[in-house]
Write an enzyme that holds these catalytic residues in place. Structure first.
Site, short mmCIF file in Angstrom:
data_model
loop_
_atom_site.label_atom_id
_atom_site.label_comp_id
_atom_site.label_asym_id
_atom_site.label_seq_id
_atom_site.Cartn_x
_atom_site.Cartn_y
_atom_site.Cartn_z
N ASP A 95 88.47 9.08 102.70
CA ASP A 95 89.93 9.02 102.60
C ASP A 95 90.56 9.31 103.95
OD1 ASP A 95 92.44 8.86 101.42
OD2 ASP A 95 92.44 10.97 100.80
N GLU A 104 92.79 6.41 108.44
CA GLU A 104 93.57 5.45 109.25
C GLU A 104 93.49 5.78 110.75
OE1 GLU A 104 94.70 6.95 106.43
OE2 GLU A 104 94.48 5.18 105.17
N ASP A 164 97.54 5.31 97.73
CA ASP A 164 98.47 6.07 96.89
C ASP A 164 99.59 5.22 96.29
OD1 ASP A 164 96.80 8.02 97.70
OD2 ASP A 164 98.25 9.07 98.94
C1 GLC Z 1 95.19 11.07 99.68
C2 GLC Z 1 94.39 10.09 98.85
C3 GLC Z 1 94.40 10.50 97.40
C4 GLC Z 1 93.84 11.93 97.29
C5 GLC Z 1 94.64 12.88 98.18
C6 GLC Z 1 94.04 14.27 98.22
O1 GLC Z 1 96.54 11.02 99.34
O2 GLC Z 1 94.84 8.77 99.02
O3 GLC Z 1 93.66 9.62 96.62
O4 GLC Z 1 93.88 12.37 95.99
O5 GLC Z 1 94.69 12.38 99.50
O6 GLC Z 1 92.74 14.24 98.73
#
Ligand code: GLC
Length: 577
Positions: free
Chosen positions: A215, A218, A290
């Site tokens: 995650d 970017e 998200d």
């Molecule tokens: C980011 C991710 C999401 C995750 C969050 C906490 O927003 O895209 O899926 O739950 O981080 O890790």
């Protein structure tokens, strides 16, 4: 697309780039980049399939995943303690919602430090994962790129010692804030850093984790974006600036992660990534990040996933139910109907939002939810076959109608219906309060209603009743769909007899069978069956016989106009050759 030809253009440039697809002037498309080489490919062909085949021939194809990964995944940010996770695991089995994986979001870590486990909330994480594994779950953990800046933390110290993190323009360690607070950013663009990160995966694998969810790559940062001139180490130890590295940061992180899983796990890696570049499909699948629990984002899920498929990402999914904001019963019911036919099928939601596991509403919702998760599990062999094919052709699992029916111009603007492979057409409801919808059935085929067996001619719009528990679904005549018996997770039962749903018409279908997790298939270690039918007369031929556990028999279900019949006993194995 033009009447007699099709072309594609691929701009291979990782700097800041721009695309204007006829916005400024309807007659003109342009693309541009701020830096780097003007490196682009022109791909010519007759059909969109040709272009996609050539484009994925160049940038790589989605590889066949482990079969369990195609099951249902349950996630939430966050299940904080070991009890939270075990509650979900048990509830899922009690409620008879098939499920293969539970995802661990950031709270499993100690102070959000990657490659650590929180020992306050988990007495013995290995044991917890062992318990989950015994229940048929394959645990997946999140990993972020930002490494907590903390003296004494081994990942930080190793990176500092070796110069693995990014530097500012002033040649100082670059620090920004992410989940753990002050954090530093590995130079995934450098092979030494990648190989270090690959070795880090061993921590998770030894713990019993079966897949990684990359995650924030970017990379995301809370104190404003990384400045353009932040310096990363490049392939050959020279410097690559953030403005040129940004678009491949997630790509390189996925590459490193995959290397680690190949080295220490050895099965087909299951790696999810949020950020990607052209070609990342060789290393990871993507989810769309998200989204919000709003109808517009459910509507968007279909074109988003279809576009990803047209861009080489055959394996992709959205957060079912929506991530941010509170979902509703109706929205979740409609989302699971789209999700169950999306390549990645995962329910995920954010901290502070209404909980959205299938039992969080009422009995009606639970039953609707179960119906579609069960549909997914019945269709697993079909979806797996689509993946087998995707690795050979580059064709996605979830497709806009136009990819299959390029000659039918009526399909071009449709973005609330989609195909799953060659044979299934889904027309989900994606608007609030709707219980009936128009469905376009493409020309050049006959179609069966999956639920009732009613037969329709293609090339027309029909109206279909779609109460909350019904997603209009159609099967193209000529199909022979392989179906599994109901399972609560992949591996629960050995499938000895395969069910074949024959939809009267003319068609050929290739079905693959293998161990579902190793790379043996690459060396021919699989069985391939050819199912040919001519108006309900079925011929089964085993074209490749290398996997040691062939089916013992087949149940055959024949669907003619409005009539479906399932044979009572497994059909004889008909090796018609
Ligand atoms: C980011 C991710 C999401 C995750 C969050 C906490 O927003 O895209 O899926 O739950 O981080 O890790």
């Amino acid at each position: 697309m033009r009447p007699h030809f099709t072309y594609g253009i691929f701009l291979d440039n990782t700097s800041k780039s721009y695309f204007d697809m006829g916005k400024e002037e309807a007659e003109r498309y342009y693309f541009a980049a701020d830096g780097g080489d003007l490196d682009y490919y022109f791909i010519a062909g007759e059909t969109m399939r040709d272009i996609l085949g050539a484009y994925t021939g160049l940038t790589g194809r989605t590889a066949l995943p482990q079969k369990w990964t195609l099951g249902y995944h349950q996630s939430r940010w966050g299940y904080i303690t070991e009890d939270d996770i075990m509650d979900v695991a048990e509830k899922m089995r009690q409620c008879r919602i098939p499920c293969d994986s539970i995802h661990f979001d950031i709270d499993y870590m100690d102070a959000f430090k990657v490659f650590t486990w929180n020992r306050k909330n988990y007495k013995d994480p290995k044991k917890t994962l062992q318990k989950l594994t015994e229940m048929g779950y394959k645990p997946v953990t999140i990993i972020d790129p930002g490494v907590k800046k903390e003296d004494g933390y081994d990942v930080y110290e190793e990176g500092i010692k070796n110069g693995y993190f990014a530097f500012s323009a002033e040649n100082e360690l670059y620090v920004n804030e992410v989940w753990p607070g002050d954090a530093v950013f590995p130079s995934f663009t450098n092979p030494k850093v990648r190989s270090w990160w690959a070795d880090k995966q061993k921590f998770l694998i030894d713990m019993g984790v079966r897949g990684v969810w990359n995650d924030m790559n970017e990379p995301a940062s809370f104190k404003g974006p990384l400045p353009d001139d932040v310096q990363f180490a490049d392939e050959d130890d020279t410097v690559i600036l953030h403005k040129d590295a940004h678009n491949i940061y997630g790509h390189c992180m996925a590459m490193a992660t995959k290397d680690g899983w190949l080295k220490y796990d050895g099965r087909r890696p299951f790696i999810i990534t949020r950020a990607a570049y052209a070609g990342t499909q060789r290393y990871a699948l993507v989810w769309t990040g998200d989204n919000q629990s709003i109808w517009a984002h459910l509507q968007m899920a279909i074109p988003q996933l279809c576009n990803l498929g047209l861009s080489g990402f055959s394996y992709a999914g959205t957060d079912v139910g929506g991530f941010g904001a509170d979902t509703t019963k109706e929205l979740l019911a409609r989302w699971v109907q789209v999700g169950c036919l999306s390549p990645l099928f995962r329910n995920h939601s954010a901290q502070g939002t209404r909980k959205q596991e299938p039992w969080q509403f009422d009995k009606e919702l639970l039953e609707i939810y179960r119906k579609y998760v069960e549909l997914r599990y019945h269709l697993l062999p079909y979806i797996y076959d689509c993946f087998f094919e995707s690795e050979q052709t580059g064709l996605p699992i979830m497709r806009p109608l136009m990819l299959n029916f390029e000659k039918d111009a009526e399909t071009y603007e449709i973005n609330d219906e989609f195909m799953v492979g060659e044979w299934l057409l889904a027309a989900p409801v994606v608007t609030q309060g709707t219980t009936m919808r128009l469905v376009y059935l493409p020309e050049g085929a006959m179609w069966y209603d999956f639920w009732t067996g009613e037969k329709y001619k293609g090339g027309q719009y029909i109206t279909k009743k779609a109460p909350l528990d019904t997603m209009p679904l159609f099967v193209r005549a000529g199909a022979v769909l392989p179906l599994y018996p109901l399972m609560q997770y992949v591996g629960e039962k050995e499938v000895e007899d395969l069910t074949l749903a024959v939809y009267s018409g003319i068609g050929n279908y290739i079905h693959y069978q293998d161990d579902g997790e190793s790379f043996a298939y690459k060396k021919g270690g699989y069985n391939a069956y050819v199912f040919s039918q001519n108006n309900g007369r079925l011929q089964i031929k085993d074209a490749v016989k290398n996997y040691e556990k062939p089916y013992k028999g087949f149940y055959v279900k024949i669907c003619r106009d409005g009539v479906t019949a399932l044979s009572e006993t497994p059909g004889e194995y008909l090796n018609a050759e």
